[in-house]
Design an enzyme around this catalytic site. Structure first.
Site, PDB file in Angstrom:
ATOM      1  N   CYS A 140     -75.052  12.141  -4.642  1.00  0.00           N
ATOM      2  CA  CYS A 140     -73.860  12.630  -3.968  1.00  0.00           C
ATOM      3  C   CYS A 140     -73.514  11.738  -2.779  1.00  0.00           C
ATOM      4  O   CYS A 140     -73.764  10.528  -2.816  1.00  0.00           O
ATOM      5  CB  CYS A 140     -74.038  14.091  -3.544  1.00  0.00           C
ATOM      6  SG  CYS A 140     -72.503  14.888  -3.015  1.00  0.00           S
ATOM      7  N   ASP A 209     -76.910  21.000   2.015  1.00  0.00           N
ATOM      8  CA  ASP A 209     -75.865  21.921   2.507  1.00  0.00           C
ATOM      9  C   ASP A 209     -76.491  23.136   3.153  1.00  0.00           C
ATOM     10  O   ASP A 209     -75.903  23.763   4.034  1.00  0.00           O
ATOM     11  CB  ASP A 209     -74.949  22.347   1.367  1.00  0.00           C
ATOM     12  CG  ASP A 209     -73.937  21.258   1.088  1.00  0.00           C
ATOM     13  OD1 ASP A 209     -74.283  20.306   0.370  1.00  0.00           O
ATOM     14  OD2 ASP A 209     -72.830  21.332   1.645  1.00  0.00           O
TER      15      ASP A 209
HETATM   16  C1  RUB Z   1     -71.750  17.234  -0.269  1.00  0.00           C
HETATM   17  C2  RUB Z   1     -73.233  17.291  -0.393  1.00  0.00           C
HETATM   18  C3  RUB Z   1     -74.028  16.559   0.648  1.00  0.00           C
HETATM   19  C4  RUB Z   1     -74.397  17.537   1.789  1.00  0.00           C
HETATM   20  C5  RUB Z   1     -74.986  16.827   2.983  1.00  0.00           C
HETATM   21  O1  RUB Z   1     -71.094  18.164  -1.110  1.00  0.00           O
HETATM   22  O2  RUB Z   1     -73.785  17.955  -1.247  1.00  0.00           O
HETATM   23  O3  RUB Z   1     -75.217  16.070   0.104  1.00  0.00           O
HETATM   24  O4  RUB Z   1     -73.246  18.239   2.211  1.00  0.00           O
HETATM   25  O5  RUB Z   1     -74.019  15.971   3.526  1.00  0.00           O
HETATM   26  P1  RUB Z   1     -69.488  18.249  -1.055  1.00  0.00           P
HETATM   27  P2  RUB Z   1     -74.124  15.455   5.038  1.00  0.00           P
HETATM   28  O6  RUB Z   1     -68.971  16.888  -1.373  1.00  0.00           O
HETATM   29  O7  RUB Z   1     -69.134  19.266  -2.095  1.00  0.00           O
HETATM   30  O8  RUB Z   1     -69.100  18.718   0.336  1.00  0.00           O
HETATM   31  O9  RUB Z   1     -75.462  14.832   5.181  1.00  0.00           O
HETATM   32  O10 RUB Z   1     -72.981  14.456   5.128  1.00  0.00           O
HETATM   33  O11 RUB Z   1     -73.932  16.624   5.947  1.00  0.00           O
END
Ligand code: RUB
Length: 336
Positions: A140, A209
């Protein structure tokens, strides 16, 4: 036009922040949290309320709007709670609306600064887990996991990264672009090649998340498959997450809601309409059990998943369900 909700005007900019989170123009748990804090600062400063209880109601309505945008990133309610509870404690310490608005700005800035610093510190801590020559796997698009890679690269470590595309929204393409801009060599791969290529890698770094009281990690759908494949290939599986992504509600036995997104992210409306017997599911997150996680890298240090409860106690104390949405009783104008 500002939107009227229960006789409260939510500033247009706060509404836009909420819409950007809902539509994923603003995405990633950390950015969602910081945007939400900014949304509440704006709702506070632009409130036309003449009395403090009305101001608290205006901010409560904005908090509820932001809260309802996406359900899985616990950073969102945690950011709203951070702001609202601190604003409430300042009511008796400030002299009237103007001072409370100034304090609101400081609270919001405080959260955003704390969040950015946490990402930086995690980058520094996590980079120690990367060795020269490593083949790293990610998934992701996580700014926190990316921060680990970027910091290691800036320290002069040499490594390469596998980046799965991450259907259906292709956040892997964003990660590949970030890595490219940072000068870090990576291979963008299809999600189908995860098991094949993870067997040729050394360690995994992903974001989160939400982290539950038992150390399970909620992250982009497919993360748990990456964890399974990593376990089979005997790779270390690291999660990079700030402490405001830990879910206090899970201390009270609540589950993190898994967001189901619109099926048109998977197939077109026309295609869907042409089928008689096919339905489509589009869950956006999944849960990786603690057994598959070697360590969670937080700004407070590297912890085993079983240490999640210690972070939760430290951050939130004993959790009671009344803490869930501190703005709830102000939604209808308590004390006005
Ligand atoms: C984003 C996702 C990321 C986490 C952590 O999902 O799963 O791995 O949110 O991100 P989406 P960060 O694209 O559906 O929001 O480390 O940037 O907080």
């Amino acid at each position: 036009m500002a939107r009227r909700m229960a006789m409260v005007l939510i500033p247009q900019e706060t509404q836009k922040i909420a819409e950007d989170i809902r539509s994923m123009r603003t995405r990633g748990a950390g950015r969602i949290a910081r945007a939400a804090a900014k949304g509440l600062v704006i709702a506070t400063s632009e409130s036309k309320a003449k009395r403090v209880p009305s101001l608290l109601r205006d901010v409560a309505v904005a908090a509820q709007l932001l809260y309802e945008t996406r359900p899985s990133a616990v950073s969102l309610p945690n950011a709203l709670r951070y702001y609202y509870t601190r604003l409430l404690t300042q009511v008796n310490r400030t002299k009237g609306i103007r001072e409370l608005k100034e304090v609101g700005l400081k609270i919001g800035q405080g959260f955003i600064e704390m969040s950015n610093n946490a990402v930086k510190t995690i980058g520094q801590i996590g980079s120690r887990l990367i060795q020269n020559g490593d083949i790293i796997f990610t998934y992701c698009n996580s700014a926190t996991a990316f921060g680990v890679l970027e910091t290691a690269y800036k320290m002069g470590k040499e490594f390469t990264v596998y980046v799965p595309e991450t259907r259906p929204r292709y956040q892997g393409h964003i990660t590949a672009t970030w890595l490219d801009k940072a000068g870090i060599s990576c291979s963008l791969i299809t999600d189908n090649s995860i098991r094949f290529l993870i067997a040729r890698s050394d360690k995994v770094f992903v974001g989160a998340d939400a982290i539950t009281a038992n150390g399970a990690v909620v992250n982009k759908i497919g993360t748990s498959l990456v964890a399974l494949a990593a376990d089979e290939a005997r790779l270390d599986f690291f999660v990079a997450a700030e402490s405001y992504k830990f879910s206090p509600a899970t201390m009270a036995g609540e589950l993190v809601e898994i967001e189901e997104r619109d099926v048109t992210e998977v197939v077109s409306k026309e295609k869907l309409a042409s089928w008689k017997n096919v339905s489509v599911r589009n869950p956006a997150f999944d849960v990786t059990p603690p057994e598959y996680i070697d360590a969670i890298i937080t700004e407070q240090g590297v912890i085993p998943p079983q240490g999640a409860i210690a972070i939760l106690f430290r951050e939130f104390g004993w959790y009671s369900t009344e803490q869930a949405l501190p703005w709830e009783s102000y939604l209808k104008g308590k004390g006005e």
